[in-house]
Motif scaffolding. Structure first.
Motif: not given
Length: 617
Positions: A541-558
């Motif tokens: 809601n804050k960023l509006r438009g079409k922000p990029e969303i990433t779903r983290f599945k594991g700590l190693g991905e970060i």
């Protein structure tokens, strides 16, 4: 290189408010966000409460009312009320207070008149109001600055003092009061002050039997080897029993109603006196560790003008009781020798159970001695090239000397997660212990397994808790696993290990689960890390438009660059807490034992299905 001039212009005197705000640790210990019981926001409440308790001790006011609504705290007592002409001075002038007159406050907790001034300086709103002799006066402050001083007016309210404050978010970042910690603190106050009622958000706390109630409320009675031995004398109270199941010693210690979490001269004297009395009673030179193994005890003493080792008063430094009384050590030794010895003579059944427990502890210690020796040699070799532990420079014993320091051990799974944390951690205060796959389920196993299993032996060595909790090397032990099924299972297995062999790690509030974000929501200008579906929605809601969303599945991905955002000052930790309604044995046998159908039924009845919505930008 140009030499910096050191002149009179370099020297400045801070006023009391500036000094407290610049060096809050000197007055309230660590800051924290409320996830730990000794975080600053609870010390602020305690400092205000101590004054109300002292009123009760002086025979004025039997009830204290406390309200905590989000960040706003109110404490109302029905004591004598602050003298109206001194309402502003008492909360805003250093070295001003009623407790320098030791006739009025012989055995008080707050002695140096700093407490409420620190609360005032560290709050972005602070109000004090006093009622006495049918009149009232109030004053309001912001960050210690007086913004409104009221005139004295007539009042029909009951006498006493009311303090309201909101901790300053500039000092205490992202804080939240956890009611469990407040309730534990309040329970300690009522155990130590029979006859006092504390009402917290409408819930009443009251104790009839002092330290006996404390042991009963913090443990399951079925786990006690024998009924609690409860001894009371002038200025001293003791409660003792032994646990059937836990390995370690567990103590609760208090001086003048203050919970001395780091012990001190009184606790050392009590542990010595316990061993000496029991040896003399049985006429046998039992090993001190066998006598104290599995002991659960509480001691409270009252000392005139106590000397504590810091402003937060968590460790007693006094060696004498004050006045013409003997030393703390002699006083406690004489009391325990007389009263415990008498009790054991009058209660042969308890004496027999206690002796059997000591003999059993001796037998277990001797059986373990061979394997401990081997394990120590193994650990010594491993510590020279221990790839599991990437240590930090500062440890808990150092932070006892310097309370600004705090150390954390992250327990992680697999190389990728360990790698991310290791690269982004603070090497001074954050260590990483890396597990290889899933640890062993230790439920129902004996202490022998801690030495036979290499991972647990190395973890025990890293924590340095083999002999006692006094040597623990880290303030915070943080389980950092993926938020998937495997990660949850590893958490369970590690919690089982601590519950089985080192429950005091959990009881004393050292064990946490690291929260890591589930989503990253960003556009070209801003990035938000979200820990729940609701937070993700807010960020979108804050960023509006079409922000990029990433779903983290594991700590190693970060990536390490991102990871430092989650283990720095914005770290989110969930404390692991014990509910005393269930014994540790019952808890472990249900979740970790071989009762698969019962557990299956429980899971089915309590299952929450959440849709994992993968959004494509």
């Amino acid at each position: 290189m140009a030499e910096t001039k050191y002149t009179e212009d370099n020297i400045r005197s801070l006023d009391w408010k500036e000094h407290i705000r610049m060096r809050p640790g000197m007055y309230i210990g660590k800051l924290g966000d409320g996830s730990s019981a000794d975080d600053g926001i609870y010390i602020l409440l305690k400092e205000v409460l101590d004054n109300s308790i002292d009123e009760f001790v002086m025979g004025a006011g039997k009830t204290i009312e406390i309200s905590v609504q989000e960040s706003k705290v109110t404490v109302r007592d029905y004591g004598r009320g602050i003298p109206l002409g001194k309402v502003v001075d008492v909360v805003s002038k250093m070295n001003t207070g009623g407790k320098y007159d030791t006739r009025a406050f012989k055995k008080s907790v707050g002695l140096n008149g700093v407490g409420t001034k620190a609360v005032n300086a560290l709050s972005n709103f602070f109000r004090v109001e006093s009622v006495r002799d049918g009149q009232t006066k109030g004053a309001e402050f912001e960050q210690g600055n007086l913004i409104n001083e009221e005139v004295v007016t007539e009042s029909s309210k009951r006498k006493g003092t009311k303090v309201t404050f909101i901790p300053d978010p500039q000092i205490f970042k992202n804080y939240r009061f956890r009611h469990e910690y407040i309730e534990r603190m309040l329970k300690n106050y009522v155990y130590l002050n029979p006859g006092l009622t504390i009402v917290f958000n409408g819930k009443k706390f009251y104790s009839e039997n002092g330290l006996k109630d404390l042991l009963l409320d913090n443990n399951n009675e079925e786990d006690f080897l024998y009924p609690i031995v409860h001894l009371r004398g002038n200025d001293i109270e003791v409660a003792i029993t032994h646990s059937r199941s836990q390995y370690s010693e567990e103590y609760y210690s208090f001086v003048n109603g203050q919970n001395t979490t780091q012990g001190g001269t009184h606790l050392t004297a009590f542990r010595e006196a316990l061993v000496k009395t029991i040896r003399e009673f049985y006429g046998k030179a039992y090993d001190a560790s066998d006598i104290r193994k599995s002991v659960i005890a509480a001691i409270s003493i009252k000392v005139m003008e106590p000397v504590f080792e810091s402003q937060t008063k968590t460790k007693l430094g006094s060696t004498d009781m004050g006045g013409k009384l003997p030393t703390v050590r002699t006083y406690i030794n004489d009391f325990v020798k007389t009263y415990l010895d008498n009790f054991l003579h009058k209660n042969p059944e308890t004496a027999e159970k206690l002796q059997r427990k000591i003999i059993q502890a001796e037998k277990e210690r001797k059986e373990l001695s061979g394997i401990r020796k081997l394990a120590k040699e193994r650990a010594k070799k491993a510590s020279l090239h221990n790839k599991k532990l990437r240590d930090c420079r500062v440890h808990l014993p150092d932070s006892k000397k310097d309370r600004y320091l705090e150390s954390t051990l992250f327990i992680t799974e697999g190389d990728s997660a360990s790698g991310s944390i290791t690269k982004s951690r603070d090497v001074n205060t954050q260590a990483v212990f890396s597990l290889r796959g899933k640890p062993l389920n230790t439920y129902g196993m004996s202490k022998k397994i801690v030495y036979e299993n290499e991972e647990f032996n190395l973890l025990q060595a890293a924590l340095n808790i083999e002999e006692s909790m006094e040597d623990l090397r880290y303030n915070n032990i943080v389980i950092a696993t993926d938020a998937d099924v495997d990660g949850m299972h590893i958490r369970l297995l590690l919690i089982t290990f601590f519950l089985q062999f080192f429950p005091e790690i959990i009881k004393e509030g050292h064990l946490y689960i690291l929260q890591t974000p589930l989503f990253r929501v960003r556009n070209k200008k801003e990035t938000y890390y979200c820990y729940s579906e609701e937070e993700k929605q807010e960020a979108m809601n804050k960023l509006r438009g079409k922000p990029e969303i990433t779903r983290f599945k594991g700590l190693g991905e970060i990536s390490p660059d991102e990871f430092k955002n989650f283990i720095g000052e914005n770290i989110r930790l969930d404390p692991v807490m014990l509910d005393k309604a269930t014994t540790t044995e019952e808890l472990l046998s249900f979740y970790m034992g071989k009762n698969t159908p019962d557990r299956q039924e429980f899971i089915i009845n309590n299952l929450k299905v959440e849709l994992d919505i993968i959004e494509k930008s």
